[in-house]
Write a protein that holds these residues in place. Structure first.
Motif, PDB file in Angstrom:
ATOM      1  N   GLY A  15       0.789  -1.227   0.000  1.00  0.00           N
ATOM      2  CA  GLY A  15       0.000   0.000   0.000  1.00  0.00           C
ATOM      3  C   GLY A  15       0.821   1.278   0.000  1.00  0.00           C
ATOM      4  O   GLY A  15       0.277   2.354  -0.252  1.00  0.00           O
ATOM      5  N   GLU A  16       2.091   1.150   0.286  1.00  0.00           N
ATOM      6  CA  GLU A  16       2.954   2.333   0.315  1.00  0.00           C
ATOM      7  C   GLU A  16       3.466   2.693  -1.084  1.00  0.00           C
ATOM      8  O   GLU A  16       3.152   2.014  -2.067  1.00  0.00           O
ATOM      9  N   SER A  17       4.246   3.766  -1.150  1.00  0.00           N
ATOM     10  CA  SER A  17       4.732   4.286  -2.435  1.00  0.00           C
ATOM     11  C   SER A  17       6.247   4.387  -2.447  1.00  0.00           C
ATOM     12  O   SER A  17       6.891   4.489  -1.396  1.00  0.00           O
ATOM     13  N   LEU A  18       6.793   4.359  -3.639  1.00  0.00           N
ATOM     14  CA  LEU A  18       8.210   4.612  -3.880  1.00  0.00           C
ATOM     15  C   LEU A  18       8.341   5.371  -5.189  1.00  0.00           C
ATOM     16  O   LEU A  18       7.495   5.233  -6.085  1.00  0.00           O
ATOM     17  N   ARG A  19       9.420   6.142  -5.296  1.00  0.00           N
ATOM     18  CA  ARG A  19       9.713   6.828  -6.548  1.00  0.00           C
ATOM     19  C   ARG A  19      11.121   6.458  -6.982  1.00  0.00           C
ATOM     20  O   ARG A  19      12.087   6.723  -6.257  1.00  0.00           O
ATOM     21  N   LEU A  20      11.230   5.862  -8.148  1.00  0.00           N
ATOM     22  CA  LEU A  20      12.521   5.518  -8.707  1.00  0.00           C
ATOM     23  C   LEU A  20      12.975   6.616  -9.667  1.00  0.00           C
ATOM     24  O   LEU A  20      12.158   7.235 -10.348  1.00  0.00           O
ATOM     25  N   SER A  21      14.285   6.812  -9.701  1.00  0.00           N
ATOM     26  CA  SER A  21      14.886   7.758 -10.637  1.00  0.00           C
ATOM     27  C   SER A  21      15.980   7.057 -11.410  1.00  0.00           C
ATOM     28  O   SER A  21      16.628   6.138 -10.900  1.00  0.00           O
ATOM     29  N   CYS A  22      16.199   7.505 -12.631  1.00  0.00           N
ATOM     30  CA  CYS A  22      17.290   6.976 -13.455  1.00  0.00           C
ATOM     31  C   CYS A  22      17.871   8.124 -14.257  1.00  0.00           C
ATOM     32  O   CYS A  22      17.170   8.731 -15.078  1.00  0.00           O
ATOM     33  N   ALA A  23      19.133   8.410 -14.016  1.00  0.00           N
ATOM     34  CA  ALA A  23      19.798   9.515 -14.686  1.00  0.00           C
ATOM     35  C   ALA A  23      20.840   8.990 -15.666  1.00  0.00           C
ATOM     36  O   ALA A  23      21.660   8.134 -15.315  1.00  0.00           O
ATOM     37  N   ARG A  71       9.492  11.931 -17.375  1.00  0.00           N
ATOM     38  CA  ARG A  71      10.899  12.209 -17.665  1.00  0.00           C
ATOM     39  C   ARG A  71      11.138  13.704 -17.664  1.00  0.00           C
ATOM     40  O   ARG A  71      10.235  14.505 -17.921  1.00  0.00           O
ATOM     41  N   ASP A  72      12.400  14.045 -17.386  1.00  0.00           N
ATOM     42  CA  ASP A  72      12.871  15.419 -17.459  1.00  0.00           C
ATOM     43  C   ASP A  72      13.967  15.416 -18.509  1.00  0.00           C
ATOM     44  O   ASP A  72      15.099  14.982 -18.222  1.00  0.00           O
ATOM     45  N   ASN A  73      13.653  15.875 -19.697  1.00  0.00           N
ATOM     46  CA  ASN A  73      14.622  15.817 -20.788  1.00  0.00           C
ATOM     47  C   ASN A  73      15.843  16.701 -20.529  1.00  0.00           C
ATOM     48  O   ASN A  73      16.942  16.383 -20.958  1.00  0.00           O
ATOM     49  N   ALA A  74      15.649  17.785 -19.824  1.00  0.00           N
ATOM     50  CA  ALA A  74      16.769  18.683 -19.520  1.00  0.00           C
ATOM     51  C   ALA A  74      17.789  18.009 -18.594  1.00  0.00           C
ATOM     52  O   ALA A  74      18.975  18.343 -18.615  1.00  0.00           O
ATOM     53  N   LYS A  75      17.296  17.075 -17.789  1.00  0.00           N
ATOM     54  CA  LYS A  75      18.174  16.377 -16.835  1.00  0.00           C
ATOM     55  C   LYS A  75      18.518  14.962 -17.292  1.00  0.00           C
ATOM     56  O   LYS A  75      19.193  14.231 -16.556  1.00  0.00           O
ATOM     57  N   ASN A  76      18.045  14.571 -18.471  1.00  0.00           N
ATOM     58  CA  ASN A  76      18.283  13.204 -18.967  1.00  0.00           C
ATOM     59  C   ASN A  76      17.870  12.166 -17.934  1.00  0.00           C
ATOM     60  O   ASN A  76      18.582  11.175 -17.699  1.00  0.00           O
ATOM     61  N   THR A  77      16.734  12.390 -17.317  1.00  0.00           N
ATOM     62  CA  THR A  77      16.285  11.550 -16.210  1.00  0.00           C
ATOM     63  C   THR A  77      14.866  11.055 -16.442  1.00  0.00           C
ATOM     64  O   THR A  77      14.010  11.808 -16.924  1.00  0.00           O
ATOM     65  N   VAL A  78      14.652   9.802 -16.076  1.00  0.00           N
ATOM     66  CA  VAL A  78      13.311   9.213 -16.118  1.00  0.00           C
ATOM     67  C   VAL A  78      12.936   8.785 -14.712  1.00  0.00           C
ATOM     68  O   VAL A  78      13.799   8.378 -13.921  1.00  0.00           O
ATOM     69  N   TYR A  79      11.657   8.906 -14.406  1.00  0.00           N
ATOM     70  CA  TYR A  79      11.152   8.596 -13.074  1.00  0.00           C
ATOM     71  C   TYR A  79      10.058   7.532 -13.167  1.00  0.00           C
ATOM     72  O   TYR A  79       9.393   7.399 -14.193  1.00  0.00           O
ATOM     73  N   LEU A  80       9.880   6.814 -12.069  1.00  0.00           N
ATOM     74  CA  LEU A  80       8.761   5.887 -11.962  1.00  0.00           C
ATOM     75  C   LEU A  80       8.144   6.076 -10.576  1.00  0.00           C
ATOM     76  O   LEU A  80       8.761   5.716  -9.573  1.00  0.00           O
ATOM     77  N   GLN A  81       6.970   6.671 -10.548  1.00  0.00           N
ATOM     78  CA  GLN A  81       6.226   6.816  -9.305  1.00  0.00           C
ATOM     79  C   GLN A  81       5.373   5.571  -9.116  1.00  0.00           C
ATOM     80  O   GLN A  81       4.534   5.264  -9.978  1.00  0.00           O
ATOM     81  N   MET A  82       5.601   4.867  -8.038  1.00  0.00           N
ATOM     82  CA  MET A  82       4.897   3.612  -7.778  1.00  0.00           C
ATOM     83  C   MET A  82       4.023   3.772  -6.537  1.00  0.00           C
ATOM     84  O   MET A  82       4.539   3.984  -5.440  1.00  0.00           O
ATOM     85  N   ASN A  83       2.728   3.699  -6.735  1.00  0.00           N
ATOM     86  CA  ASN A  83       1.769   3.815  -5.645  1.00  0.00           C
ATOM     87  C   ASN A  83       1.064   2.487  -5.422  1.00  0.00           C
ATOM     88  O   ASN A  83       1.066   1.613  -6.281  1.00  0.00           O
TER      89      ASN A  83
END
Length: 119
Positions: A15-23, A71-83
């Protein structure tokens, strides 16, 4: 040399959440599709979400409505918000990207980050 570095994994309760980042770092001309895959013990690696450079997204049925890729193209980063995480989401999560460099377009993988959902 291009590197994809993931962060944000960990141990959470159902039931909890996590946010993954990849740069992505290195000499990068542009990044096309970026995605998140996961591999649970004894199972094949599977695509769970991806996003194009224009922002179009695609999700596996198992995570639709619970996970959000961005994603944030300026930062070359993708995120995954997991709820609303479930024990079945326990796996190693990998980032993937198609990256244009001087030599052409190549596909890259991150090293993986462990997500464990357990009470």
């Amino acid at each position: 040399q291009v590197q994809l570095v993931e962060s944000g994994g960990g141990l959470v309760q159902p039931g909890e959440s996590l946010r993954l980042s990849c740069a992505a770092s290195g000499i990068i001309f542009s990044i096309y599709t970026m995605g998140w895959y996961r591999q649970a013990p004894g199972k094949q690696r599977e695509l769970i979400a991806d996003i194009t450079s224009g922002g179009s997204t695609n999700y596996a049925d198992s995570v639709k409505g619970r996970f959000t890729i961005s994603r944030d193209n300026a930062k070359n980063t993708v995120y995954l918000q997991m709820n609303s995480l479930e024990p079945e989401d326990t796996a190693v999560y990998y980032c993937n990207a198609d990256i244009r460099q001087l030599i052409g377009v190549r596909n890259y993988w991150g090293q993986g980050t462990q997500v464990t959902v357990s009470s």
